[in-house]
Design an enzyme around this catalytic site. Sequence first.
Site, mmCIF file in Angstrom:
data_model
loop_
_atom_site.group_PDB
_atom_site.id
_atom_site.type_symbol
_atom_site.label_atom_id
_atom_site.label_comp_id
_atom_site.label_asym_id
_atom_site.label_seq_id
_atom_site.Cartn_x
_atom_site.Cartn_y
_atom_site.Cartn_z
ATOM 1 C CB CYS A 404 -0.926 -0.037 1.151
ATOM 2 S SG CYS A 404 -2.442 1.095 0.940
ATOM 3 C CG HIS A 533 -3.499 -3.777 2.781
ATOM 4 N ND1 HIS A 533 -2.642 -3.283 3.658
ATOM 5 C CD2 HIS A 533 -4.135 -2.699 2.140
ATOM 6 C CE1 HIS A 533 -2.602 -1.830 3.716
ATOM 7 N NE2 HIS A 533 -3.591 -1.689 2.844
ATOM 8 C CD GLU A 535 -1.136 -6.713 4.779
ATOM 9 O OE1 GLU A 535 -1.444 -5.364 5.033
ATOM 10 O OE2 GLU A 535 -1.032 -6.834 3.605
#
Length: 600
Positions: A404, A533, A535
């Site tokens: 990001c 993102h 993750e």
Amino acid sequence: MKYILVSGGVISGIGKGVIASSTGLLLKTLGYNVTAIKIDPYMNIDAGTMSPTEHGEVFVLDDGGEADLDLGNYERYLNVTLGRDNNITTGKIYREVIEKERRGDYLGKTVQVIPHVTDAIQDWVERVAQVPVDESGEAPEVCIIELGGTVGDIESAPFVEAMRQFQFRVGKDNFALLHVSLVPSINGELKTKPTQASIRDLRGLGLVPDLIACRCPHALPLSVTSKISMFCHVANEQVLAVHDVSSLYHVPLLLKDQGLIGFLRNRLKLDDVRIAESRQARGNKLLTMWKDLTISYDRLFDKVSICLVGKYTSLQDSYTSVIKSLEHAAMQCGRKLQITWVEASDLELEAQHDRPKEFHAAWQAVCTANGILVPGGFGLRGTEGMIAAAKWAREKKVPYLGICLGFQIAVIEFCRNVLGLKDAHSAELLESTPHPVVIFMPEISKTHLGGTMRLGLRPTVFQPNTEWSAVRQLYANADVIWERHRHRYEVNPAYVQQVEKAGLAFVGRDERGERMQVAELQGHPYFVGLQAHPEFCTRPLNPSPAFLGFIAAAAGVLPEQIKRQANYEPPHPKAHLHMENRDVPQVEVVTEQVAKVTVA
């Protein structure tokens, strides 16, 4: 539907989320479909506008919901896809009740906490518990409900009362309460008084615990267990010792060894719920894989060191999903993860004079790391330090992953130091920049912050002639991938051609080819940035490919991991098809390679 409420006492932050997730995981090993709901008693509608250093990470869901970080625990442990409604807040409940009152739904009644607010809470739980959360499309049999905060907090009182009523609404055999309490060690002596007081408060509010999970530094001796049993009016086998372990992946097995599964089977009459043999076999396989995971974690010796250059390092919970993604990737690469935390502002030249000790320590961490990661964030503070770290990684051929803001930082650094665009910057960070290489997205609100960013599951289309891309290979050479987004700013299309001509390729773009979403530097061991993102979609047994490539490059085993990724499948790739109320884009993807690919 079987409901398991997980409450907490004494203090917050003692691991309710992990214990709730571990309980759900153990039930999944029996073959049950499990969902989860988190109750947060704050007045905010969601966590989207809350500071990471105050509340921790904002976890983004497929449907764009911005939620408490515990929903990330649920998704990772249970391997499910949750939505914004799985996170209940006081703000959401009161908004719903007030909207009903304005419509006249209460037919002139005086609207009160009891019964209107408590009924709204119960109705919400029952409705959301029925929503399918995995690829099967089947309604869950078990719902884990975590009540945030601690029992006795004034803001949680309506939720506690709602759960007191709820146990009678659903029936005794369908509701169990697991209370998590702290048993501190004072000068080597384990103290049970806080737990006794917590249970007394809980009983005074009309809830009786079926299990007491005692968070403690080490296993409880029988004398302490018996004392808690006697003064809290439960049997010895209803007291669980959740002591410190080498990794959180051990917690499910720790609970299993203390009889949690057997107790819940009897208490909730789970054997009356018929489970297909195929699902039982799947559950057995999950248990075996989880055991293998914990064993392999304990046997890791080779290390990989990662320097995390962030803005919110004062509270490491701000980067929970990033940490988990690194852990999952490191385990698959057979490495023990070492994270060095660097506050980005400590890398800036001003720190050399103001904080010389922190400045030199920060640069030592950057210079000695096997890999450098710059995660997401907002605001100007520390960004020059992030740019300096990205420059070091690019020039010294150190593996780099930007997420990001970290993706935008990599582009800014490249424009400044490769293209020679002096003072290139982001319009978010410096409006007066002569070279706004990152700009505000035109459709985003400039007046309202909550829920107005580009949020949720979005497609990324790999561009033609990018077969060389390590990122694309890590995603099994897919044409289209799906990751979750949370941003207001994007790379300025006016600079894209110039940047790509110099070697930083935007290998992944949005479905229209207009938004830059994955950048990769050709000729570098691993210099990658993602606007998304990734993750948020990692799993212990199925790491995020972008993080896996980063750790593999840092450990020097990238080619081997790329080969292993040939059969990669994203976690529940079709899960969003079963979510009728989810805001997931229906897109048509057109590329030169694929005439027309429709992605639901």
